[in-house]
Design a protein around this motif. Structure first.
Motif, PDB file in Angstrom:
ATOM      1  N   UNK A  94       0.830  -1.211   0.000  1.00  0.00           N
ATOM      2  CA  UNK A  94       0.000   0.000   0.000  1.00  0.00           C
ATOM      3  C   UNK A  94       0.858   1.253   0.000  1.00  0.00           C
ATOM      4  N   UNK A  95       1.979   1.226   0.725  1.00  0.00           N
ATOM      5  CA  UNK A  95       2.896   2.369   0.748  1.00  0.00           C
ATOM      6  C   UNK A  95       3.498   2.579  -0.643  1.00  0.00           C
ATOM      7  N   UNK A  96       3.945   1.498  -1.277  1.00  0.00           N
ATOM      8  CA  UNK A  96       4.534   1.576  -2.615  1.00  0.00           C
ATOM      9  C   UNK A  96       3.498   2.068  -3.623  1.00  0.00           C
ATOM     10  N   UNK A  97       2.263   1.605  -3.508  1.00  0.00           N
ATOM     11  CA  UNK A  97       1.199   2.058  -4.423  1.00  0.00           C
ATOM     12  C   UNK A  97       0.984   3.566  -4.302  1.00  0.00           C
ATOM     13  N   UNK A  98       1.033   4.084  -3.076  1.00  0.00           N
ATOM     14  CA  UNK A  98       0.889   5.534  -2.899  1.00  0.00           C
ATOM     15  C   UNK A  98       2.064   6.266  -3.543  1.00  0.00           C
ATOM     16  N   UNK A  99       3.270   5.723  -3.388  1.00  0.00           N
ATOM     17  CA  UNK A  99       4.444   6.341  -3.998  1.00  0.00           C
ATOM     18  C   UNK A  99       4.331   6.329  -5.524  1.00  0.00           C
ATOM     19  N   UNK A 100       3.841   5.241  -6.085  1.00  0.00           N
ATOM     20  CA  UNK A 100       3.671   5.158  -7.535  1.00  0.00           C
ATOM     21  C   UNK A 100       2.651   6.183  -8.022  1.00  0.00           C
ATOM     22  N   UNK A 101       1.563   6.374  -7.262  1.00  0.00           N
ATOM     23  CA  UNK A 101       0.564   7.380  -7.648  1.00  0.00           C
ATOM     24  C   UNK A 101       1.167   8.785  -7.676  1.00  0.00           C
ATOM     25  N   UNK A 102       2.192   9.012  -6.865  1.00  0.00           N
ATOM     26  CA  UNK A 102       2.858  10.320  -6.844  1.00  0.00           C
ATOM     27  C   UNK A 102       3.954  10.429  -7.896  1.00  0.00           C
ATOM     28  N   UNK A 103       4.221   9.345  -8.607  1.00  0.00           N
ATOM     29  CA  UNK A 103       5.255   9.366  -9.634  1.00  0.00           C
ATOM     30  C   UNK A 103       6.655   9.119  -9.114  1.00  0.00           C
ATOM     31  N   UNK A 104       6.776   8.490  -7.971  1.00  0.00           N
ATOM     32  CA  UNK A 104       8.087   8.242  -7.364  1.00  0.00           C
ATOM     33  C   UNK A 104       8.830   7.119  -8.072  1.00  0.00           C
ATOM     34  N   UNK A 105      10.143   7.182  -7.988  1.00  0.00           N
ATOM     35  CA  UNK A 105      11.000   6.109  -8.463  1.00  0.00           C
ATOM     36  C   UNK A 105      11.421   5.189  -7.325  1.00  0.00           C
ATOM     37  N   UNK A 106      11.350   5.724  -6.090  1.00  0.00           N
ATOM     38  CA  UNK A 106      11.798   4.952  -4.932  1.00  0.00           C
ATOM     39  C   UNK A 106      11.145   5.487  -3.660  1.00  0.00           C
ATOM     40  N   UNK A 107      11.215   4.658  -2.629  1.00  0.00           N
ATOM     41  CA  UNK A 107      10.832   5.082  -1.275  1.00  0.00           C
ATOM     42  C   UNK A 107      12.036   4.796  -0.393  1.00  0.00           C
ATOM     43  N   UNK A 108      12.527   5.821   0.276  1.00  0.00           N
ATOM     44  CA  UNK A 108      13.700   5.677   1.138  1.00  0.00           C
ATOM     45  C   UNK A 108      13.295   5.879   2.598  1.00  0.00           C
ATOM     46  N   UNK A 109      14.208   5.472   3.484  1.00  0.00           N
ATOM     47  CA  UNK A 109      13.992   5.609   4.934  1.00  0.00           C
ATOM     48  C   UNK A 109      12.723   4.913   5.414  1.00  0.00           C
ATOM     49  N   UNK A 110      12.425   3.742   4.868  1.00  0.00           N
ATOM     50  CA  UNK A 110      11.213   3.028   5.283  1.00  0.00           C
ATOM     51  C   UNK A 110      11.334   2.622   6.744  1.00  0.00           C
ATOM     52  N   UNK A 111      10.239   2.830   7.455  1.00  0.00           N
ATOM     53  CA  UNK A 111      10.134   2.441   8.864  1.00  0.00           C
ATOM     54  C   UNK A 111       8.815   1.711   9.062  1.00  0.00           C
ATOM     55  N   UNK A 112       8.735   0.968  10.142  1.00  0.00           N
ATOM     56  CA  UNK A 112       7.517   0.246  10.494  1.00  0.00           C
ATOM     57  C   UNK A 112       7.122   0.605  11.913  1.00  0.00           C
ATOM     58  N   UNK A 113       5.832   0.620  12.147  1.00  0.00           N
ATOM     59  CA  UNK A 113       5.331   0.841  13.493  1.00  0.00           C
ATOM     60  C   UNK A 113       4.099  -0.026  13.691  1.00  0.00           C
ATOM     61  N   UNK A 114       3.843  -0.378  14.920  1.00  0.00           N
ATOM     62  CA  UNK A 114       2.651  -1.155  15.250  1.00  0.00           C
ATOM     63  C   UNK A 114       1.966  -0.507  16.432  1.00  0.00           C
ATOM     64  N   UNK A 115       0.671  -0.731  16.529  1.00  0.00           N
ATOM     65  CA  UNK A 115      -0.073  -0.249  17.693  1.00  0.00           C
ATOM     66  C   UNK A 115      -1.303  -1.123  17.889  1.00  0.00           C
ATOM     67  N   UNK A 116      -1.715  -1.235  19.139  1.00  0.00           N
ATOM     68  CA  UNK A 116      -2.940  -1.968  19.455  1.00  0.00           C
ATOM     69  C   UNK A 116      -4.111  -1.026  19.242  1.00  0.00           C
ATOM     70  N   UNK A 117      -5.059  -1.439  18.429  1.00  0.00           N
ATOM     71  CA  UNK A 117      -6.240  -0.630  18.155  1.00  0.00           C
ATOM     72  C   UNK A 117      -7.335  -0.936  19.171  1.00  0.00           C
TER      73      UNK A 117
END
Length: 104
Positions: free
Chosen positions: A64-87
């Motif tokens: 989903x993150x990559x799809x958003x980047x593609x919609x913006x015309x990006x060639x790459x996504x850098x500094x990827x991080x992950x987070x979790x939380x209890x909903x």
């Protein structure tokens, strides 16, 4: 699409910052997995059903993150991080985020 946890792409120059992109999923537990987890809790060890569930959720958050980047015309996504939380008691969110960039 290139995506990396590093701040740059080796051998490539970042020419434009397109902003933060995010992909997330809220995943709930399955009753069958809870039952097996309770049994595993008695004897110890990895709860493979949860491991697989979280790996699948992480992969979907990245997609989903990559799809958003593609919609913006990006060639790459850098500094990827992950987070979790209890909903809530039976659901957790996994979020992947990074910076969408154009490369030379």
């Amino acid at each position: 699409m290139i995506f990396t946890t590093t701040p740059d792409v080796p051998g490539r120059e970042i020419t434009e910052n397109l902003g933060v992109v995010v992909g997330n999923i809220v995943q709930s537990k399955h009753v069958g997995r809870d039952f097996m987890a309770a049994l595993k809790g008695l004897v110890g060890g990895e709860i493979k059903g949860y491991t697989e569930m979280l790996a699948d959720a992480r992969d979907l958050a990245i997609e989903r993150m990559v799809a958003e980047a593609q919609r913006r015309g990006a060639d790459a996504v850098v500094n990827i991080r992950f987070t979790t939380s209890a909903i809530m008691a039976n659901a957790s969110e996994i979020m992947a985020y990074g910076t969408a960039v154009k490369l030379k």
